[in-house]
Scaffold this active site. Structure first.
Site, short mmCIF file in Angstrom:
data_model
loop_
_atom_site.label_atom_id
_atom_site.label_comp_id
_atom_site.label_asym_id
_atom_site.label_seq_id
_atom_site.Cartn_x
_atom_site.Cartn_y
_atom_site.Cartn_z
N ASP A 8 0.84 -1.20 0.00
CA ASP A 8 0.00 0.00 0.00
C ASP A 8 0.88 1.25 0.00
OD1 ASP A 8 -2.00 2.07 0.74
OD2 ASP A 8 -3.27 0.32 1.03
N SER A 57 -6.89 4.20 -1.59
CA SER A 57 -6.74 2.74 -1.65
C SER A 57 -8.04 2.05 -2.00
CB SER A 57 -6.23 2.21 -0.31
OG SER A 57 -4.94 2.70 -0.05
N ASP A 97 -9.99 -2.23 6.50
CA ASP A 97 -9.36 -1.16 5.72
C ASP A 97 -9.56 -1.44 4.22
OD1 ASP A 97 -7.98 1.21 5.45
OD2 ASP A 97 -6.00 0.32 5.71
N THR A 126 -7.98 -1.94 1.32
CA THR A 126 -7.38 -2.96 0.46
C THR A 126 -7.91 -4.36 0.76
OG1 THR A 126 -5.45 -1.55 0.24
CG2 THR A 126 -5.19 -3.86 -0.42
N ARG A 166 -15.94 3.70 2.65
CA ARG A 166 -14.92 2.82 3.21
C ARG A 166 -14.91 2.84 4.73
NH1 ARG A 166 -9.03 4.93 1.62
NH2 ARG A 166 -8.47 3.68 3.46
N GLN A 194 -4.68 -12.76 -1.40
CA GLN A 194 -4.12 -11.40 -1.43
C GLN A 194 -3.36 -11.15 -0.13
OE1 GLN A 194 -6.29 -7.76 -2.89
NE2 GLN A 194 -6.15 -7.15 -0.75
N GLU A 235 -1.40 -7.95 1.83
CA GLU A 235 -1.14 -6.51 1.80
C GLU A 235 -0.11 -6.11 2.85
OE1 GLU A 235 -3.27 -2.14 2.26
OE2 GLU A 235 -3.91 -3.79 3.54
N ASP A 242 2.16 2.77 3.37
CA ASP A 242 1.30 3.94 3.17
C ASP A 242 1.10 4.72 4.47
OD1 ASP A 242 -1.13 5.44 1.88
OD2 ASP A 242 -1.95 4.50 3.69
N LYS A 243 0.72 4.02 5.52
CA LYS A 243 0.32 4.74 6.74
C LYS A 243 1.50 5.51 7.34
CE LYS A 243 -3.25 1.29 7.45
NZ LYS A 243 -4.23 2.04 6.65
N HIS A 302 2.26 8.56 5.21
CA HIS A 302 1.35 9.65 5.61
C HIS A 302 1.90 10.41 6.81
CE1 HIS A 302 -2.24 9.24 3.15
NE2 HIS A 302 -2.32 7.95 3.40
N ASP A 325 -0.96 0.19 -4.85
CA ASP A 325 -2.26 0.75 -5.20
C ASP A 325 -2.19 2.23 -5.56
OD1 ASP A 325 -1.64 1.39 -2.60
OD2 ASP A 325 -3.62 0.93 -1.78
N HIS A 326 -1.17 2.88 -5.09
CA HIS A 326 -0.96 4.29 -5.44
C HIS A 326 0.44 4.67 -4.97
CE1 HIS A 326 -1.46 5.29 -1.20
NE2 HIS A 326 -2.54 4.53 -1.21
N HIS A 348 -1.14 11.00 -0.75
CA HIS A 348 -0.85 10.10 -1.88
C HIS A 348 -0.41 10.95 -3.07
CE1 HIS A 348 -4.08 7.06 -0.30
NE2 HIS A 348 -3.13 7.30 0.57
ZN LIG Z 1 -3.02 6.23 2.29
#
Ligand SMILES: [Zn+2]
Length: 498
Positions: free
Chosen positions: A70, A150, A201, A203, A214, A383, A385, A390-391, A394, A431-432, A484
């Site tokens: 992520d 996400s 979450d 994903t 979400r 899957q 993840e 990501d977190k 951030h 994912d980004h 992101h």
């Molecule tokens: Zn994020």
């Protein structure tokens, strides 16, 4: 179960989500946004509408393992490689997938893909608010947005339909879209879902639910069960007490994946508000539905065995799992940072210390899927993840994101060394993209951390998408602050169809 019965079940499951509050597609009078190849937002938002290339090759995989880092853009991979392995080093997992194999019959490929979403952006597309602040249906397809979250990104690969930021497997009009787990189950395959994040979450959620928002984590919203915020965080028609299909946690149980391992156990302590299990906690519902459950217990997770008709639901932490490394803090330019570069330190609270690293959880999932008769006969879809790259990005936390990339890499390496790549497709992507950038010197106008890399050099990692890491309270998509970014991403695969 026969294929026919399984497929019928999947279609019935999708039909049941009509109570989500889906809306007919309205005419797009205001749609004047076109991508360079001439597709309108309405065209891009159709199932398969954003596909650029036709499928190539004709080899079919029996099993698929999809690894999602992520927020793991090229920059995040490089930051972690420089720090952990040196600038000329290589990862055992991340850098092995997609590379030509010593085995002649193993396909491999590496490419790039784009991640934009459609709709006006977070919190305002297919849902709106009434006078009381409750979420209500409000079709507003809006425009193309270059930076995805996400959930829109996950919905796109899970369903083949591009949608708006905040959407989980619904299109821009709120219509539920058939997802990979539903398709895998229809094909008689076993299914697994592993993450270091809360299992609700975005994903992991795109494999187990259809939700206009979400944040609709549980029957009481995104709370620990001591309050109820569901009417503000869920489309009200979606809630069980209003005859809908319920929150993400409740749908997770109905989806009934064979293996679910992640965080977010506190949301299962909420009380079910409607339907057959009204008045019970979601954990109680899971047990009554026949799940093998584990709550915050790595030893119990490791002891799990395949049992016929008893899927695994193991949630290892109240929220997102603790990170592998202690946090570092990005700060304003300061020459002292060059003289004393940061060395990341291990986090004593990391669950990998108790046998619950992402690699450990991936191993358990693969073992359970391989012991599953459906998996043996028809294959599996899993899957995995690595969520907190990501977190921590951030949060402007270089050590945090590096440790999570390391954890993710080791899970990939385990899979690459332990699955049969002649019948199993391993895919690694993100994912980004995200904020962090490698610079030659501390920037004057952005926060940064100076790290001492594995090859003994200083590396400046800059975080420049928020003014500081505490002021932008509404920024980010996970309560974080740095944002992101919208660049294209690496996708690499080894195995049939790579
Ligand atoms: Zn994020």
């Amino acid at each position: 179960m026969s294929k026919h019965k399984a497929l019928t079940g999947a279609i019935a499951a999708l039909a049941s989500v009509a109570t989500l509050g889906a809306l007919a597609a309205p005419a797009l009078a205001a749609d004047t946004t076109y991508s360079p190849n001439g597709k309108s937002v309405a065209e891009l938002a159709q199932h398969g509408g954003a596909q650029r290339i036709a499928a190539i090759g004709n080899k079919k995989a029996k099993n698929v393992v999809l690894f999602i880092g992520d927020g793991m853009g090229d920059s995040e991979i490089t930051v972690a490689r420089d720090y952990l392995k040196g600038a000329n080093g290589h990862f055992d997992g991340l850098d092995a997938v997609g590379q030509p194999s010593a085995l002649d019959d193993v396909q491999a490929g590496t490419g790039q893909y784009t991640t934009f979403s459609v709709g006006n952006g977070s919190k305002d597309s297919a849902v709106g608010k009434d006078g009381d602040g409750k979420l209500v249906a409000n079709p507003n397809p809006g425009k193309l947005t270059p930076v995805t979250d996400s959930s829109a990104s996950g919905s796109a690969w899970a369903t083949g339909t591009k949608t708006y930021n905040n959407a989980v497997d619904v299109d821009i009009y709120g219509n539920p879209q058939l997802n990979l787990f539903e398709l895998a189950k229809a094909a008689g395959k076993a299914t697994g879902n592993v993450t270091t994040a809360e299992i609700q979450d975005a994903t992991p959620a795109v494999l187990e639910s259809h939700s206009s928002e979400r944040a609709c984590y549980g029957p009481q919203g995104k709370t620990d069960g001591t309050s109820n915020n569901a009417s503000k965080q869920c489309l009200i028609n979606q809630l069980k007490e209003n005859g809908g299909i319920g929150s993400i946690s409740e749908q997770l149980l109905d989806t009934r994946a064979d293996v679910t391992i992640g965080g977010g156990s506190k949301y299962f302590r909420q009380t079910v508000q409607g339907g057959e299990y009204k008045g019970k906690t979601v954990w109680e519902q899971a047990k009554e539905m026949g799940f093998q459950t584990v709550e915050n217990d790595p030893a119990a997770m490791n002891a799990l065995q395949y049992k016929d008709g008893q899927p695994v639901l193991a949630l290892m932490s109240d929220g997102n799992m603790p990170t592998k490394f202690n946090p570092s803090k990005a700060t304003a330019k300061d020459p002292a940072k060059d003289a004393n570069p940061t060395v990341c330190t291990p986090n004593a609270d990391w669950l990998g210390n108790q046998g619950s690293s992402l690699k450990d959880m991936t191993k358990k999932a693969l073992d359970l899927l391989n012991d599953n008769p459906n998996g043996q006969k028809n294959g599996f879809f899993l899957q995995v993840e690595g969520a907190s790259i990501d977190k921590q990005d951030h949060a402007g936390n270089a050590c945090g994101q590096i440790g999570e990339t390391d954890d993710f890499d080791q899970a990939i390496a385990y899979a690459m060394q332990n699955v049969d790549l002649t019948n199993t497709l391993v895919i690694v992507t993100a994912d980004h993209a995200h904020t962090s950038q490698i610079l030659n010197a501390q920037p004057a106008y952005a926060l940064s951390t100076v790290l001492k890399t594995a090859d003994g050099n200083n590396m400046v990692v800059s975080y420049g998408t928020a003014q500081d890491d505490s002021r932008d309270a509404d920024g980010g998509y996970n309560g974080g602050d740095m944002e992101h970014t919208g660049t294209q991403l690496r996708i690499a695969a080894s195995g049939p169809g790579a």
